[in-house]
Scaffold this motif. Structure first.
Motif, PDB file in Angstrom:
ATOM      1  N   GLY A 167       0.830  -1.508   0.048  1.00 28.89           N
ATOM      2  CA  GLY A 167      -0.017  -0.128   0.206  1.00 28.89           C
ATOM      3  C   GLY A 167       0.259   1.573   0.201  1.00 28.89           C
ATOM      4  N   THR A 168       1.989   1.115   0.322  1.00 32.42           N
ATOM      5  CA  THR A 168       3.911   2.390   0.437  1.00 32.42           C
ATOM      6  C   THR A 168       3.133   2.565  -1.514  1.00 32.42           C
ATOM      7  N   ASP A 169       3.001   4.183  -1.466  1.00 30.63           N
ATOM      8  CA  ASP A 169       3.348   4.296  -3.090  1.00 30.63           C
ATOM      9  C   ASP A 169       4.023   5.931  -2.867  1.00 30.63           C
ATOM     10  N   ILE A 170       4.983   5.463  -3.211  1.00 33.12           N
ATOM     11  CA  ILE A 170       6.576   6.324  -3.036  1.00 33.12           C
ATOM     12  C   ILE A 170       7.000   7.135  -4.175  1.00 33.12           C
ATOM     13  N   PRO A 171       6.323   8.302  -4.674  1.00 34.34           N
ATOM     14  CA  PRO A 171       7.895   8.691  -6.324  1.00 34.34           C
ATOM     15  C   PRO A 171       8.895   7.966  -6.741  1.00 34.34           C
ATOM     16  N   PRO A 172       9.561   7.495  -7.392  1.00 37.09           N
ATOM     17  CA  PRO A 172      11.143   7.470  -6.991  1.00 37.09           C
ATOM     18  C   PRO A 172      11.766   8.823  -7.430  1.00 37.09           C
ATOM     19  N   THR A 173      11.961   9.742  -7.191  1.00 38.68           N
ATOM     20  CA  THR A 173      11.999  11.164  -6.709  1.00 38.68           C
ATOM     21  C   THR A 173      12.616  10.937  -5.018  1.00 38.68           C
ATOM     22  N   ASP A 174      11.404  10.629  -4.680  1.00 39.17           N
ATOM     23  CA  ASP A 174      12.187   9.817  -3.247  1.00 39.17           C
ATOM     24  C   ASP A 174      12.225   8.804  -2.753  1.00 39.17           C
TER      25      ASP A 174
END
Length: 253
Positions: A167-174
């Protein structure tokens, strides 16, 4: 996630591209101009590839980056950076995925989440005349979407995504600062103390250690119990004919 998410290793450059053919190709182009190590992150790739020239799918929102470094020693030592990268990936994913994610490392260069493949690593040496000037370490992570299983080769490990499993949604830049920080830590350990502590840490996270696996090389198929990895990073299998060290192969469970 901690407030340290944006901390960045000192002396390491960062290039974020909206679109490129592949971060590995971009690394080869940039390497001669680099004064030190550099991460190259692409939000979109048009010609990404994995091991043995296989196509690497890059759905939008997934992570694709290459780290360019000057390797610590020669060709044999350079190959061991895949274990450094795997440990860094394992640590970075653990930090963003939370305590319930089951992470493990599949020899030689994949990271598994809850038993499915979430990430892969590709190493390429850059240089001429048999000399390595730089090492390109390509890393792909299914942050948002798992590639279509139908596009994979028969028997390949089922892909999973971080978002789908946790369920974790993290952008590549983060995600990049987590990975860069973890890599810098294990790289310093490797270059200060050699492969032994990296090998120990890797074995503690190894998938199917002590179990029977199948190794397929270009010439043969070998089945045996996964005993360890040796000082050169080869997988050691206990087979009916005795111990076998496998330097390169596709592994099937």
């Amino acid at each position: 996630m901690s407030n340290k998410a944006q901390d960045w290793p000192e002396g390491v450059a960062r290039h974020v591209l909206e679109r490129t053919d592949s971060t590995m190709m971009e690394a080869a182009r940039l390497a001669p101009q680099l004064a030190g190590p550099a991460w190259i992150l692409a939000l979109e790739q048009t010609a990404a590839r994995g091991r043995r020239g296989r196509a690497w799918q890059h759905p939008k929102g997934n992570f694709s980056a290459t780290l360019v470094i000057r390797p610590w020693q020669g060709v044999e030592q350079a190959a061991l950076y895949s274990f450094v990268a795997a440990l860094a990936l394992d640590e970075a994913l653990a930090q963003v995925a939370g305590p319930h994610a089951r992470l493990s490392i599949k020899w030689p260069n994949d990271v598994l989440l809850n038993g499915g493949k979430i990430a892969g690593i590709l190493l390429e040496s850059l240089g001429a005349g048999g000399q390595i000037s730089h090492l390109a370490i390509g890393i792909g992570v299914n942050l948002r979407e798992a590639p279509d299983p139908g596009a994979l080769e028969p028997g390949a490990m089922a892909p999973v995504s971080l978002r789908g499993e946790t369920g974790t949604d993290i952008p590549p830049t983060d995600f990049l600062p987590y990975l860069a920080r973890a890599f810098a830590k294990y790289q310093a350990q490797f270059e200060s103390y050699g492969f032994a502590p990296i090998r120990t840490a890797w074995l503690a996270r190894a998938a199917r250690l002590g179990e029977t696996v199948t190794a397929r090389t270009t010439l043969e198929t070998v089945e045996g119990r996964f005993e360890t990895i040796n000082e050169s990073g080869a997988m050691v299998l206990a087979t009916s004919a005795g111990p076998r060290a496998i330097a390169a192969a596709d592994i099937f469970f």
